[in-house]
Design an enzyme around this catalytic site. Structure first.
Site, PDB file in Angstrom:
ATOM      1  N   THR A  22      33.619 -44.517   3.008  1.00 16.75           N
ATOM      2  CA  THR A  22      32.758 -45.695   2.944  1.00 16.75           C
ATOM      3  C   THR A  22      32.271 -45.960   1.521  1.00 16.75           C
ATOM      4  O   THR A  22      32.245 -45.064   0.685  1.00 16.75           O
ATOM      5  CB  THR A  22      31.540 -45.517   3.863  1.00 16.75           C
ATOM      6  OG1 THR A  22      30.865 -44.302   3.494  1.00 16.75           O
ATOM      7  CG2 THR A  22      31.960 -45.439   5.319  1.00 16.75           C
ATOM      8  N   CYS A  54      30.412 -35.586  -0.298  1.00 21.11           N
ATOM      9  CA  CYS A  54      29.120 -34.973  -0.022  1.00 21.11           C
ATOM     10  C   CYS A  54      28.458 -34.591  -1.340  1.00 21.11           C
ATOM     11  O   CYS A  54      29.151 -34.185  -2.280  1.00 21.11           O
ATOM     12  CB  CYS A  54      29.278 -33.706   0.826  1.00 21.11           C
ATOM     13  SG  CYS A  54      30.038 -33.974   2.421  1.00 21.11           S
TER      14      CYS A  54
END
Length: 343
Positions: free
Chosen positions: A221, A156
Site C-alpha cells: 500500500t 515494517c
C-alpha cells in the site's frame, strides 16, 4: 468497519467470469521453482487466513492463498478507527494485528493444509532478527508441507533503526531477506514485498534479489491520510494508513513495468514478479501480466465481493484466451515488445 467504495464490483461479474470452466489454456506459473496451477492469489491482510473466504469459494482453487502478515508474538494492532474510505479505495491502519507465529502454525496453517490450499505465508517483524525467528518457527511446523512460498513483508518499521521502514532502505531490506533465506529450505521460494514509497524501486529490488529473494511482490500500500472535515482531525486513530484499491493500480503497473524492464536490460537478475494493487477485474490483472507480472493478487476487491479472487481468475483466463494466447507465459511482459518507436 468501513468497506471499500461500492464502485459496482458486481458490475464486473460478467457472464464469461461466472463460467465454471476455465478455457483450455496453460495457466500454470513458476514461482521460485514451485509450479502453481494458476496465477491468482489473495493479497495479504484482505482475507484473514482463509476460513472467511472459504465460505464463498474453495480457496484451494487459487494458485496460492496469501495469509495475513504474522509476527513473532501476538499483537492487538492499532486503535480505532482503523479504516477510512477514499473516492477510489480505502485506507487501513490495522497495525499487523494477529495471534503470533506459534498460534498461526497451530491453527491457521493446519486449517489451510486440511482444505488442500497452497499457503503463501506472509511474515513480518520489527527487527531483522524477528523475521528470522518467525521463519524458523514456520519451518518447524508439522503443516509446513502446505507452504509453497514465504512473502516477506518488509514494509515494517525497523525499531533498531529509529523506525525506518525496511523496504525503503536497500541494505536493510537485503539483510532481512538474507536472514529469512537462511532459515528456509532452498525449495521454498522467498518473495520480497516492496513498497512504492521509495525513490528508486529498482534499486531495492536489486538488493533483495542479490540477497536471495526468489521473487518480488509489487506493490504494498501507499502511505496516505484522510482528514475528517467535520472534526478537522485525522480520521484514522493512527493518523496515516495504507492506501489500497483501484486508485493505486497505475502505480503498481508502473512499478512492475520498471522492474521487469530492468530485468530485460540485465540490470538485475530475472525473477518472477507478483503484481498486486487495485485489481478488480480480469483486464486489471491482464495489465499487470502484460507489464511483467507472472502472478496477480486480489485484495481490497474482496471487501465488497468475497468471490473476487475466484472471479478474476476466470476473467483473466478468458481475457487471455480471447486474445489468442495459448498460455499465460506468452503474455508475461508482452507490452515491452509492443512499444511504438514513432510515438
Amino acid at each position: 468497519m468501513a468497506t471499500a467504495p461500492t464502485t459496482s464490483s458486481t458490475r464486473h461479474t460478467s457472464a464469461r467470469g461466472d463460467q465454471h470452466r476455465l478455457p483450455a489454456i496453460d495457466l500454470s506459473v513458476q514461482i521460485g521453482g514451485r509450479t502453481l496451477p494458476n496465477p491468482l492469489m489473495t493479497a495479504s491482510g484482505c482475507a484473514a487466513n482463509g476460513k472467511e473466504l472459504h465460505r464463498f469459494f474453495d480457496v484451494s482453487q487459487l494458485g496460492a492463498f496469501v495469509t495475513k502478515s504474522v509476527m513473532g508474538g501476538p499483537r492487538s494492532g492499532r486503535g480505532t478507527p482503523r479504516m477510512a474510505e477514499t473516492p477510489s479505495g480505502m485506507l487501513n491502519s490495522i497495525g499487523l494485528q494477529g495471534p503470533g507465529i506459534h498460534a498461526f502454525v497451530k491453527d491457521d496453517l493446519r486449517w489451510l493444509k486440511s482444505v488442500g490450499a497452497r499457503a503463501m505465508v506472509s511474515i513480518a517483524g520489527s527487527s531483522s532478527g524477528e523475521y528470522a525467528e518467525v521463519a524458523a518457527v514456520l519451518r518447524a511446523s508439522d503443516a509446513f508441507d502446505a507452504v509453497v512460498g514465504v512473502e516477506v513483508n518488509i514494509s515494517c518499521p525497523n525499531v533498531a533503526n529509529r523506525g525506518l521502514v525496511f523496504a525503503c532502505d536497500p541494505l536493510a531490506a537485503a539483510k532481512v531477506i538474507a536472514l529469512v533465506r537462511e532459515k528456509l529450505p532452498r525449495d521454498i521460494p522467498v518473495l520480497a514485498k516492496l513498497s512504492p514509497d521509495v525513490t528508486d524501486i529498482v534499486e531495492v529490488a536489486r538488493s533483495c534479489v542479490k540477497a536471495g529473494a526468489d521473487g518480488l511482490v509489487m506493490i504494498n500500500t501507499l502511505l496516505g491520510m484522510v482528514i475528517d472535515t467535520d472534526r478537522l482531525r485525522p480520521q484514522l486513530a493512527g493518523v496515516t494508513g495504507g492506501l489500497s484499491g483501484p486508485g493505486i493500480r497505475p502505480v503498481a503497473v508502473r512499478a512492475i513495468w520498471q522492474v521487469h524492464a530492468a530485468m530485460l536490460e540485465g540490470r538485475l537478475p530475472t525473477v518472477p514478479i507478483v503484481g498486486v494493487g487495485g485489481v478488480r477485474t480480469g483486464d486489471d490483472a491482464l495489465q499487470m501480466v502484460a507489464a511483467g507480472a507472472s502472478a496477480v493478487q486480489v485484495g481490497t476487491a474482496t471487501f465488497n465481493d468475497p468471490r473476487a479472487p475466484h472471479r478474476v481468475l476466470h476473467e483473466l483466463a478468458h481475457a487471455l484466451a480471447t486474445r489468442g494466447f495459448p498460455g499465460i507465459h506468452d503474455a508475461i511482459g508482452i507490452a515491452h515488445t509492443r512499444l511504438d518507436p514513432q510515438r
